[in-house]
Design an enzyme around this catalytic site. Structure first.
Site, PDB file in Angstrom:
ATOM      1  N   LYS A 174     -28.111  46.391  39.964  1.00 12.75           N
ATOM      2  CA  LYS A 174     -29.031  46.398  38.823  1.00 12.75           C
ATOM      3  C   LYS A 174     -28.721  45.285  37.821  1.00 12.75           C
ATOM      4  O   LYS A 174     -29.634  44.682  37.266  1.00 12.75           O
ATOM      5  CB  LYS A 174     -29.003  47.764  38.134  1.00 12.75           C
ATOM      6  CG  LYS A 174     -29.679  48.884  38.950  1.00 12.75           C
ATOM      7  CD  LYS A 174     -31.105  48.525  39.326  1.00 12.75           C
ATOM      8  CE  LYS A 174     -31.967  49.725  39.660  1.00 12.75           C
ATOM      9  NZ  LYS A 174     -33.301  49.321  40.157  1.00 12.75           N
TER      10      LYS A 174
ATOM     11  N   TYR B 148     -24.922  50.730  42.731  1.00 11.23           N
ATOM     12  CA  TYR B 148     -26.195  50.672  42.021  1.00 11.23           C
ATOM     13  C   TYR B 148     -26.083  49.760  40.788  1.00 11.23           C
ATOM     14  O   TYR B 148     -26.946  48.912  40.538  1.00 11.23           O
ATOM     15  CB  TYR B 148     -26.533  52.107  41.632  1.00 11.23           C
ATOM     16  CG  TYR B 148     -27.840  52.350  40.940  1.00 11.23           C
ATOM     17  CD1 TYR B 148     -29.041  52.320  41.640  1.00 11.23           C
ATOM     18  CD2 TYR B 148     -27.873  52.674  39.586  1.00 11.23           C
ATOM     19  CE1 TYR B 148     -30.235  52.594  41.004  1.00 11.23           C
ATOM     20  CE2 TYR B 148     -29.062  52.956  38.949  1.00 11.23           C
ATOM     21  CZ  TYR B 148     -30.245  52.911  39.653  1.00 11.23           C
ATOM     22  OH  TYR B 148     -31.426  53.185  39.017  1.00 11.23           O
TER      23      TYR B 148
HETATM   24  N1  LIG Z   1     -35.720  57.506  36.926  1.00  6.50           N
HETATM   25  C1  LIG Z   1     -34.858  56.908  36.104  1.00  6.50           C
HETATM   26  O1  LIG Z   1     -34.404  57.463  35.084  1.00  6.50           O
HETATM   27  C2  LIG Z   1     -34.424  55.508  36.389  1.00  6.50           C
HETATM   28  C3  LIG Z   1     -33.422  54.946  35.585  1.00  6.50           C
HETATM   29  C4  LIG Z   1     -33.039  53.628  35.775  1.00  6.50           C
HETATM   30  C5  LIG Z   1     -33.644  52.917  36.791  1.00  6.50           C
HETATM   31  N2  LIG Z   1     -34.586  53.486  37.596  1.00  6.50           N
HETATM   32  C6  LIG Z   1     -35.178  52.657  38.645  1.00  6.50           C
HETATM   33  O2  LIG Z   1     -36.588  52.806  38.629  1.00  6.50           O
HETATM   34  C7  LIG Z   1     -37.093  52.580  39.960  1.00  6.50           C
HETATM   35  C8  LIG Z   1     -38.004  53.723  40.355  1.00  6.50           C
HETATM   36  O3  LIG Z   1     -37.233  54.885  40.487  1.00  6.50           O
HETATM   37  P1  LIG Z   1     -37.805  56.383  40.356  1.00  6.50           P
HETATM   38  O4  LIG Z   1     -36.974  57.049  39.343  1.00  6.50           O
HETATM   39  O5  LIG Z   1     -39.276  56.345  40.188  1.00  6.50           O
HETATM   40  O6  LIG Z   1     -37.373  57.007  41.765  1.00  6.50           O
HETATM   41  P2  LIG Z   1     -38.197  57.309  43.088  1.00  6.50           P
HETATM   42  O7  LIG Z   1     -37.201  57.685  44.128  1.00  6.50           O
HETATM   43  O8  LIG Z   1     -39.287  58.293  42.792  1.00  6.50           O
HETATM   44  O9  LIG Z   1     -38.909  55.930  43.431  1.00  6.50           O
HETATM   45  C9  LIG Z   1     -38.353  54.932  44.235  1.00  6.50           C
HETATM   46  C10 LIG Z   1     -39.332  54.622  45.337  1.00  6.50           C
HETATM   47  O10 LIG Z   1     -38.872  53.487  46.091  1.00  6.50           O
HETATM   48  C11 LIG Z   1     -39.184  53.713  47.454  1.00  6.50           C
HETATM   49  N3  LIG Z   1     -38.328  52.910  48.316  1.00  6.50           N
HETATM   50  C12 LIG Z   1     -37.013  53.086  48.560  1.00  6.50           C
HETATM   51  N4  LIG Z   1     -36.567  52.168  49.424  1.00  6.50           N
HETATM   52  C13 LIG Z   1     -37.626  51.360  49.716  1.00  6.50           C
HETATM   53  C14 LIG Z   1     -37.787  50.212  50.531  1.00  6.50           C
HETATM   54  N5  LIG Z   1     -36.758  49.714  51.223  1.00  6.50           N
HETATM   55  N6  LIG Z   1     -38.993  49.621  50.581  1.00  6.50           N
HETATM   56  C15 LIG Z   1     -40.044  50.131  49.888  1.00  6.50           C
HETATM   57  N7  LIG Z   1     -39.951  51.220  49.103  1.00  6.50           N
HETATM   58  C16 LIG Z   1     -38.753  51.828  49.015  1.00  6.50           C
HETATM   59  C17 LIG Z   1     -38.958  55.194  47.644  1.00  6.50           C
HETATM   60  O11 LIG Z   1     -39.631  55.685  48.801  1.00  6.50           O
HETATM   61  C18 LIG Z   1     -39.464  55.776  46.334  1.00  6.50           C
HETATM   62  O12 LIG Z   1     -40.821  56.195  46.410  1.00  6.50           O
HETATM   63  C19 LIG Z   1     -35.861  52.409  40.852  1.00  6.50           C
HETATM   64  O13 LIG Z   1     -35.593  51.033  41.022  1.00  6.50           O
HETATM   65  C20 LIG Z   1     -34.762  53.051  40.045  1.00  6.50           C
HETATM   66  O14 LIG Z   1     -33.493  52.567  40.398  1.00  6.50           O
HETATM   67  C21 LIG Z   1     -34.987  54.758  37.408  1.00  6.50           C
END
Ligand SMILES: NC(=O)c1ccc[n+]([C@@H]2O[C@H](COP(=O)([O-])OP(=O)(O)OC[C@H]3O[C@@H](n4cnc5c(N)ncnc54)[C@H](O)[C@@H]3O)[C@@H](O)[C@H]2O)c1
Length: 302
Positions: free
Chosen positions: A168, A164
């Site tokens: 990233k 990851y």
């Molecule tokens: N939540 C946090 O604290 C956090 C921290 C750092 C980074 N992020 C990043 O933020 C983004 C959103 O994450 P989140 O926390 O809302 O999690 P989440 O799992 O709710 O959202 C991610 C979404 O991406 C979709 N997805 C996965 N693979 C896919 C694909 N191949 N094609 C289309 N859609 C796809 C999933 O179905 C999901 O709905 C991600 O990139 C995550 O890595 C989140």
């Protein structure tokens, strides 16, 4: 001052839940027509569902305009079809938020190469696919706003997330070249490192913190970074209502004389080479070479 997205067409990948859903709802509330993309899989990327359609329904109930797209960011042809559809229906694409993501956490020693591969494929290649699919449309329009989603893991590291983190930080690197290539065409590219209570963090964040870290608290940063007045090449962190920037810096190079230019000479000068006094933020890779040349010139003059 109110920031409007009236007349804009926005694509948000992975917008079937979590942060992406929050971005899509607010973009629509502010007038954007939104493509809600989501494969609807589980946290590890397996399976599929109609998560995108549900968010579209929410947007429509609120009086907004949106279409659902269930394709995968890992497939370039599907991203091209998505962009073609948005262009055909609404005449262009002005905003892309690359947000889709999955997790396959394990310490590196236990990590299966297939888990490394898939995580890089979804985050890094998936964002490159969607961006490539909108790139020429944005260039031709002379307008584009693209947001990459990085993470503290990419910027600073986190135990158990080698796959990851590699993906990233790759996205921050992608931003740094695309902001240069897009500048002439009014295409601005930024990187966001969010912290939010979603299914991705449900087993990390303590329950009491869940409300504080609502995805809605990241929305102000994300939407500003894709607005008309967005900066370009910024790395922004956001979570629980606190916001910051992060930077890739370098210190002034130290020129070693031929005599000192040995492994031992490097070792003897390590304290000076790694001294952060005078740190600066290069605006492009060529500034590293320029700084090296300046250091040589200064040393030769002395
Ligand atoms: N939540 C946090 O604290 C956090 C921290 C750092 C980074 N992020 C990043 O933020 C983004 C959103 O994450 P989140 O926390 O809302 O999690 P989440 O799992 O709710 O959202 C991610 C979404 O991406 C979709 N997805 C996965 N693979 C896919 C694909 N191949 N094609 C289309 N859609 C796809 C999933 O179905 C999901 O709905 C991600 O990139 C995550 O890595 C989140």
């Amino acid at each position: 001052m109110s920031i409007s997205f009236e007349g804009r067409v926005a694509i948000v990948t992975g917008a079937g839940g979590g942060l992406g859903r929050a971005y899509a709802l607010e973009l629509a509330r502010r007038g954007a027509k939104v493509v809600v993309n989501d494969l609807g899989g589980a946290r590890d990327g397996s399976g599929a569902s109609d998560a995108a359609a549900q968010v579209v329904e929410e947007i429509r109930q609120g009086g907004g305009e949106a279409i659902a797209d269930g394709s995968s960011v890992t497939e370039f042809d599907q991203m091209q079809a998505l962009v073609a559809r948005a262009k055909a229906d609404w005449g262009g694409v002005h905003v892309l938020i690359n947000n889709a993501g999955i997790l396959r956490d394990k310490s590196f020693t236990k990590m299966d190469p297939a888990d490394f591969d898939l995580v890089v494929k979804v985050h890094l290649l998936g964002s490159a696919n969607a961006t490539k699919a909108v790139w020429d449309v944005m260039r031709e329009q002379q307008y584009g706003r693209i947001l990459m989603t990085a993470s503290s893991t990419g910027l600073f590291g986190n135990f158990g997330q080698a796959n990851y983190g590699a993906a990233k930080l790759g996205l921050a690197g992608l931003t740094k070249t695309l902001y240069l290539e897009g500048a002439k065409y009014n295409v601005r590219v930024n990187t966001l490192a969010p912290v939010a209570a979603t299914r991705m963090t449900e087993d990390i964040l303590p329950e009491a913190a869940f409300k504080l870290f609502a995805p809605e608290n990241v929305v102000p940063a994300a939407l500003y970074l894709v607005s008309d007045d967005a900066p370009s090449n910024a790395i922004v962190g956001a979570g629980a209502g606190a916001f910051h920037t992060a930077w890739v810096t370098m210190n002034p190079p130290l020129f070693l004389s031929e005599e000192d230019r040995t492994v031992e000479g490097f070792a003897a000068n390590w304290a000076r080479i790694s001294d952060r006094a005078g740190d600066f933020v290069p605006q492009s890779g060529s500034e590293q070479s320029q700084a090296i040349l300046s250091a040589i010139q200064a040393a030769l003059k002395a």
